[in-house]
Design a protein around this motif. Structure first.
Motif, PDB file in Angstrom:
ATOM      1  N   ALA A  96      31.829  35.636  43.308  1.00  0.00           N
ATOM      2  CA  ALA A  96      32.226  35.078  44.604  1.00  0.00           C
ATOM      3  C   ALA A  96      33.407  34.130  44.431  1.00  0.00           C
ATOM      4  O   ALA A  96      34.371  34.173  45.194  1.00  0.00           O
ATOM      5  CB  ALA A  96      31.057  34.342  45.253  1.00  0.00           C
ATOM      6  N   TYR A  97      33.324  33.245  43.427  1.00  0.00           N
ATOM      7  CA  TYR A  97      34.427  32.326  43.156  1.00  0.00           C
ATOM      8  C   TYR A  97      34.235  31.660  41.803  1.00  0.00           C
ATOM      9  O   TYR A  97      33.167  31.761  41.175  1.00  0.00           O
ATOM     10  CB  TYR A  97      34.577  31.269  44.255  1.00  0.00           C
ATOM     11  CG  TYR A  97      33.316  30.542  44.667  1.00  0.00           C
ATOM     12  CD1 TYR A  97      32.853  29.439  43.952  1.00  0.00           C
ATOM     13  CD2 TYR A  97      32.600  30.939  45.797  1.00  0.00           C
ATOM     14  CE1 TYR A  97      31.703  28.758  44.347  1.00  0.00           C
ATOM     15  CE2 TYR A  97      31.449  30.278  46.206  1.00  0.00           C
ATOM     16  CZ  TYR A  97      31.001  29.186  45.473  1.00  0.00           C
ATOM     17  OH  TYR A  97      29.868  28.522  45.854  1.00  0.00           O
ATOM     18  N   LEU A 129      32.413  29.078  52.597  1.00  0.00           N
ATOM     19  CA  LEU A 129      32.259  30.165  51.645  1.00  0.00           C
ATOM     20  C   LEU A 129      30.813  30.638  51.583  1.00  0.00           C
ATOM     21  O   LEU A 129      29.889  29.923  51.954  1.00  0.00           O
ATOM     22  CB  LEU A 129      32.697  29.715  50.249  1.00  0.00           C
ATOM     23  CG  LEU A 129      34.116  29.157  50.091  1.00  0.00           C
ATOM     24  CD1 LEU A 129      34.371  28.809  48.634  1.00  0.00           C
ATOM     25  CD2 LEU A 129      35.149  30.142  50.603  1.00  0.00           C
ATOM     26  N   LEU A 130      30.634  31.845  51.097  1.00  0.00           N
ATOM     27  CA  LEU A 130      29.313  32.380  50.832  1.00  0.00           C
ATOM     28  C   LEU A 130      29.300  32.902  49.399  1.00  0.00           C
ATOM     29  O   LEU A 130      30.082  33.789  49.067  1.00  0.00           O
ATOM     30  CB  LEU A 130      28.977  33.513  51.793  1.00  0.00           C
ATOM     31  CG  LEU A 130      27.549  34.058  51.716  1.00  0.00           C
ATOM     32  CD1 LEU A 130      26.558  33.001  52.179  1.00  0.00           C
ATOM     33  CD2 LEU A 130      27.415  35.317  52.548  1.00  0.00           C
ATOM     34  N   LEU A 149      39.121  25.374  42.727  1.00  0.00           N
ATOM     35  CA  LEU A 149      38.553  26.628  43.236  1.00  0.00           C
ATOM     36  C   LEU A 149      39.527  27.805  43.171  1.00  0.00           C
ATOM     37  O   LEU A 149      40.676  27.697  43.571  1.00  0.00           O
ATOM     38  CB  LEU A 149      38.123  26.435  44.695  1.00  0.00           C
ATOM     39  CG  LEU A 149      37.617  27.669  45.437  1.00  0.00           C
ATOM     40  CD1 LEU A 149      36.254  28.100  44.892  1.00  0.00           C
ATOM     41  CD2 LEU A 149      37.533  27.400  46.937  1.00  0.00           C
ATOM     42  N   MET A 150      39.007  28.927  42.661  1.00  0.00           N
ATOM     43  CA  MET A 150      39.656  30.218  42.803  1.00  0.00           C
ATOM     44  C   MET A 150      38.641  31.136  43.466  1.00  0.00           C
ATOM     45  O   MET A 150      37.561  31.379  42.936  1.00  0.00           O
ATOM     46  CB  MET A 150      40.101  30.769  41.449  1.00  0.00           C
ATOM     47  CG  MET A 150      40.760  32.129  41.561  1.00  0.00           C
ATOM     48  SD  MET A 150      41.539  32.636  40.031  1.00  0.00           S
ATOM     49  CE  MET A 150      42.841  31.448  39.966  1.00  0.00           C
ATOM     50  N   VAL A 151      38.981  31.663  44.633  1.00  0.00           N
ATOM     51  CA  VAL A 151      37.979  32.315  45.469  1.00  0.00           C
ATOM     52  C   VAL A 151      38.288  33.793  45.674  1.00  0.00           C
ATOM     53  O   VAL A 151      39.431  34.200  45.810  1.00  0.00           O
ATOM     54  CB  VAL A 151      37.876  31.587  46.834  1.00  0.00           C
ATOM     55  CG1 VAL A 151      39.198  31.635  47.596  1.00  0.00           C
ATOM     56  CG2 VAL A 151      36.744  32.160  47.674  1.00  0.00           C
ATOM     57  N   HIS A 152      37.212  34.601  45.675  1.00  0.00           N
ATOM     58  CA  HIS A 152      37.308  36.022  46.002  1.00  0.00           C
ATOM     59  C   HIS A 152      37.455  36.157  47.513  1.00  0.00           C
ATOM     60  O   HIS A 152      36.833  35.420  48.282  1.00  0.00           O
ATOM     61  CB  HIS A 152      36.039  36.739  45.525  1.00  0.00           C
ATOM     62  CG  HIS A 152      36.136  38.231  45.556  1.00  0.00           C
ATOM     63  ND1 HIS A 152      36.198  38.955  46.716  1.00  0.00           N
ATOM     64  CD2 HIS A 152      36.184  39.143  44.541  1.00  0.00           C
ATOM     65  CE1 HIS A 152      36.270  40.245  46.432  1.00  0.00           C
ATOM     66  NE2 HIS A 152      36.272  40.381  45.120  1.00  0.00           N
ATOM     67  N   ILE A 153      38.245  37.101  47.947  1.00  0.00           N
ATOM     68  CA  ILE A 153      38.535  37.236  49.376  1.00  0.00           C
ATOM     69  C   ILE A 153      37.266  37.505  50.184  1.00  0.00           C
ATOM     70  O   ILE A 153      37.148  37.055  51.334  1.00  0.00           O
ATOM     71  CB  ILE A 153      39.590  38.347  49.600  1.00  0.00           C
ATOM     72  CG1 ILE A 153      40.174  38.253  51.010  1.00  0.00           C
ATOM     73  CG2 ILE A 153      39.033  39.734  49.270  1.00  0.00           C
ATOM     74  CD1 ILE A 153      41.428  39.079  51.191  1.00  0.00           C
ATOM     75  N   ASP A 198      43.405  39.681  39.759  1.00  0.00           N
ATOM     76  CA  ASP A 198      44.259  40.329  40.748  1.00  0.00           C
ATOM     77  C   ASP A 198      44.510  39.359  41.907  1.00  0.00           C
ATOM     78  O   ASP A 198      43.586  38.949  42.605  1.00  0.00           O
ATOM     79  CB  ASP A 198      43.562  41.593  41.256  1.00  0.00           C
ATOM     80  CG  ASP A 198      44.458  42.429  42.147  1.00  0.00           C
ATOM     81  OD1 ASP A 198      45.513  41.931  42.579  1.00  0.00           O
ATOM     82  OD2 ASP A 198      44.090  43.588  42.416  1.00  0.00           O
ATOM     83  N   SER A 199      45.777  39.013  42.116  1.00  0.00           N
ATOM     84  CA  SER A 199      46.119  38.032  43.157  1.00  0.00           C
ATOM     85  C   SER A 199      45.890  38.569  44.564  1.00  0.00           C
ATOM     86  O   SER A 199      45.914  37.797  45.532  1.00  0.00           O
ATOM     87  CB  SER A 199      47.577  37.591  42.997  1.00  0.00           C
ATOM     88  OG  SER A 199      48.447  38.707  43.103  1.00  0.00           O
ATOM     89  N   ALA A 200      45.681  39.873  44.708  1.00  0.00           N
ATOM     90  CA  ALA A 200      45.354  40.409  46.021  1.00  0.00           C
ATOM     91  C   ALA A 200      43.904  40.148  46.380  1.00  0.00           C
ATOM     92  O   ALA A 200      43.523  40.187  47.553  1.00  0.00           O
ATOM     93  CB  ALA A 200      45.629  41.918  46.053  1.00  0.00           C
ATOM     94  N   ILE A 201      43.079  39.847  45.364  1.00  0.00           N
ATOM     95  CA  ILE A 201      41.644  39.645  45.577  1.00  0.00           C
ATOM     96  C   ILE A 201      41.240  38.192  45.411  1.00  0.00           C
ATOM     97  O   ILE A 201      40.368  37.699  46.118  1.00  0.00           O
ATOM     98  CB  ILE A 201      40.842  40.524  44.594  1.00  0.00           C
ATOM     99  CG1 ILE A 201      41.159  42.004  44.834  1.00  0.00           C
ATOM    100  CG2 ILE A 201      39.334  40.278  44.724  1.00  0.00           C
ATOM    101  CD1 ILE A 201      40.519  42.919  43.831  1.00  0.00           C
TER     102      ILE A 201
END
Length: 252
Positions: free
Chosen positions: A162-163, A228-229, A206-210, A195-198
């Protein structure tokens, strides 16, 4: 040669300074600047140096904001983990584009290029394709992480993440089920391998998944608040300088 280093990680700034001084002992390091705000203030009050080493990701946004706010006439050597910013880099007098981690031999080549071109026009954007090919600036996308589980090791696929959350020098991988695992990576290193698109680097922690972004709310002074979830214990705030990039990333 007079040089300014724009880099928000002190160790990285010191490393660049040391490499440059080793390669060109007569170089004078005028200043090490750690944010867009600090850089804009410095360049407003001081005469431009001969050369700038500039990280693209800064603590309060990306460094292109500096060059949008003020005119900087001297050449720039950009440093970053992402090749997606190369076109923007070439629009602001870029001499070269160095992929982190910075190597002495890459700096040496960039300095030679600067010295050869310094009386000519800045590099043209048409040279972009050749530069990218010569440096092979393709991201190495990571697909899974190995984490400790009891006495063993477990593989977690990127689809389960998730992140990533950094706290007191430790980075946690947080799964979509809310489980936390310590990993031996910094967020800067993860930026190089995800992947910076995701994934988006929301802030220093924080680095978060889309798919983990559930809601985006306007916050004070052009900033954004994220839900966030799974949920986080602390409020997630995106700075005003990053808000536009974040919205574009989410395709808002």
């Amino acid at each position: 040669m007079k040089v300014v280093i724009v880099e928000d990680e002190q160790l990285a700034a010191d490393a660049i300074a040391a490499i440059v001084k080793r390669l060109r002992p007569q170089t004078e390091i005028l200043s090490k600047l750690g944010s867009v705000e600090e850089a804009v203030q410095w360049f407003t009050l001081h005469q431009a140096p001969d050369l700038i080493f500039c990280d693209i990701h800064l603590s309060d946004g990306n460094s292109f904001e500096i060059f949008r706010q003020i005119a900087v006439s001297c050449p720039v050597i950009f440093t970053t983990a992402y090749n997606q910013y190369a076109i923007d880099a070439f629009k602001v007098n870029s001499v070269d584009y160095l992929l982190k981690p910075i190597k002495t031999e890459d700096v040496a080549l960039a300095l030679k290029k600067y010295e050869n071109q310094h009386h000519s026009l800045p590099l043209d954007i048409n040279n972009l394709h050749q530069l990218l090919q010569s440096k092979q600036l393709q991201q190495q996308i990571k697909s899974r992480f190995l984490v400790k589980q009891g006495q063993g090791i477990k593989a977690i696929s990127l689809e389960e993440v998730a992140y990533f959350w950094a706290e007191e020098g430790v980075v946690f991988l947080v799964t979509k089920q809310g489980k936390r695992h310590i990993i031996n990576y910094t967020l800067d290193q993860l930026e190089e391998q995800l992947d910076s698109a995701i994934f988006f680097r929301a802030n220093r922690q924080l680095m978060v998944h889309i798919d983990a972004v559930q809601e985006v709310r306007p916050y004070f002074k052009g900033r954004l608040s994220l839900l966030l979830l799974p949920a986080t214990e602390k409020d997630i705030i995106i700075s005003s300088s990053k808000a536009s990039d974040f919205k574009e990333w989410l395709d808002m």
